[in-house]
Design an enzyme around this catalytic site. Structure first.
Site, short mmCIF file in Angstrom:
data_model
loop_
_atom_site.label_atom_id
_atom_site.label_comp_id
_atom_site.label_asym_id
_atom_site.label_seq_id
_atom_site.Cartn_x
_atom_site.Cartn_y
_atom_site.Cartn_z
N CYS A 1 0.86 -1.28 0.07
CA CYS A 1 -0.18 -0.08 0.07
C CYS A 1 0.83 1.35 -0.04
O CYS A 1 2.09 1.40 -0.53
CB CYS A 1 -0.95 -0.15 1.24
SG CYS A 1 -2.19 1.23 1.20
N ASP B 1 -2.92 1.42 10.20
CA ASP B 1 -4.07 2.44 10.25
C ASP B 1 -4.57 2.20 11.67
O ASP B 1 -5.17 3.32 12.28
CB ASP B 1 -5.32 1.94 9.47
CG ASP B 1 -5.10 2.25 8.09
OD1 ASP B 1 -5.21 3.44 7.67
OD2 ASP B 1 -4.25 1.36 7.39
#
Ligand code: RUB
Length: 308
Positions: free
Chosen positions: A127, A196
């Protein structure tokens, strides 16, 4: 940067603002700006409006404690005020302080984490994490001859942001499709990921696919590490909640799928602590099993700051 609440929430939802840190900084700034411009006459109305805005921003992406924590601190700061003027001042101070704390933590993560990158390391990332890319750029600047594999990151290709950023910095980078991680893992020295969220029991929550990469790394006996500020640790999980995992539009996977086909598109997955070697935080390099302890200490500190 846009600070209007609705527009910021929409930019965050559409991934135009992407990555936990950028999301938190822009969301908290938007809340602070809206509070400053508020026309509310009573404290009750001001707090209602603030809560509504905080709710809209945090719902834009539900798996983002760094955003949620900053918004909640601002709401707590407002609730501790005696009138609208004081509440506005508290929100301004809280949002500014939170953004500053997050930025300082980010810098510290880079300073600490760069020691863990060795000359000649081949690093795989998944990512786009601004923490990871900046750490890699810092190692490269120090003259460490690193090479990077980055996944393309389906369905929204955030890996391309990583690839662009690292090649622009002069770091030799190879992009792979997500399903190629096992093929290259034996050539990798370190898997380095962003986060996250972290749950109080040490699970890393990061872009979907992270946990598969972690399993592949374990099989190859390759070290898996995460670079993340402790603002991403989720206090809701300490209070018993499961970490909410955002489900995104199926259109991201296939815009015109056959009728009756079901598509499942979670944005994140959970990697258990036993697959994770270490976590680079602003407090130092820690074990994922320490997350709960740090969360408990931080909860008390936030309350004390405003409730005096
Ligand atoms: C981004 C992602 C990143 C973390 C950390 O997912 O999983 O690894 O957010 O980023 P998305 P940062 O593209 O869905 O937001 O280190 O920049 O906070």
């Amino acid at each position: 940067m846009v600070h209007d609440v609705e527009r910021t929430a929409s930019l965050i939802q559409r991934l135009e603002v992407q990555g936990a840190r950028n999301i938190a900084l822009s969301g908290v700034k938007a809340l602070g700006d809206a509070a400053r411009k508020s026309k509310a006459k009573t404290l009750k109305d001001f707090i209602k409006e603030l809560e509504r805005n905080a709710d809209m921003l945090s719902k834009a992406r539900v798996t983002e404690p760094a955003l949620r924590n900053g918004l909640e601190e601002a709401v707590l700061a407002a609730r501790c005020a005696g009138d609208v003027r004081a509440a506005k001042a508290n929100v301004a101070a809280s949002t500014k302080e939170y953004a500053g704390r997050l930025s300082k933590a980010f810098d510290r993560v880079i300073d600490i984490g760069v020691h863990r990158i060795r000359d000649g390391d081949v690093i795989l990332t998944h990512c786009h994490s601004s923490t990871v890319t900046n750490l890699l750029k810092a190692a490269h600047k120090q003259g460490k001859r690193i090479k990077v594999f980055c996944t393309e990151t389906r369905p929204k290709y955030q890996g391309r942001i990583t690839a662009k950023e690292l090649t622009a910095a002069g770091i030799p980078t190879t992009m792979i499709v997500d399903s190629c991680a096992r093929t290259v893992m034996n050539d990798v020295d370190l898997v380095l990921l962003g986060a996250d969220a972290f749950t109080s029991d040490g699970f890393l929550v990061n872009k979907v696919g992270t946990s598969q990469i972690a399993l592949v790394a374990k099989e190859a006996r390759t070290m898996l590490a995460c670079a993340c500020e402790t603002m991403k640790f989720d206090p809701l999980t300490l209070a018993g909640s499961w970490e909410p995992i955002e489900e995104r539009s199926v259109k991201e996977v296939w815009d015109k799928p056959p009728k009756k086909l079901k598509i499942f598109n979670p944005a994140f997955d959970l990697t258990p602590p036993h697959l994770l070697g270490f976590v680079i935080t602003e407090l130092g390099v820690i074990s994922p099993f320490e997350v709960g302890h740090i969360l408990r200490e931080r909860q008390d500190a936030v309350k004390k700051r405003w409730e005096q």
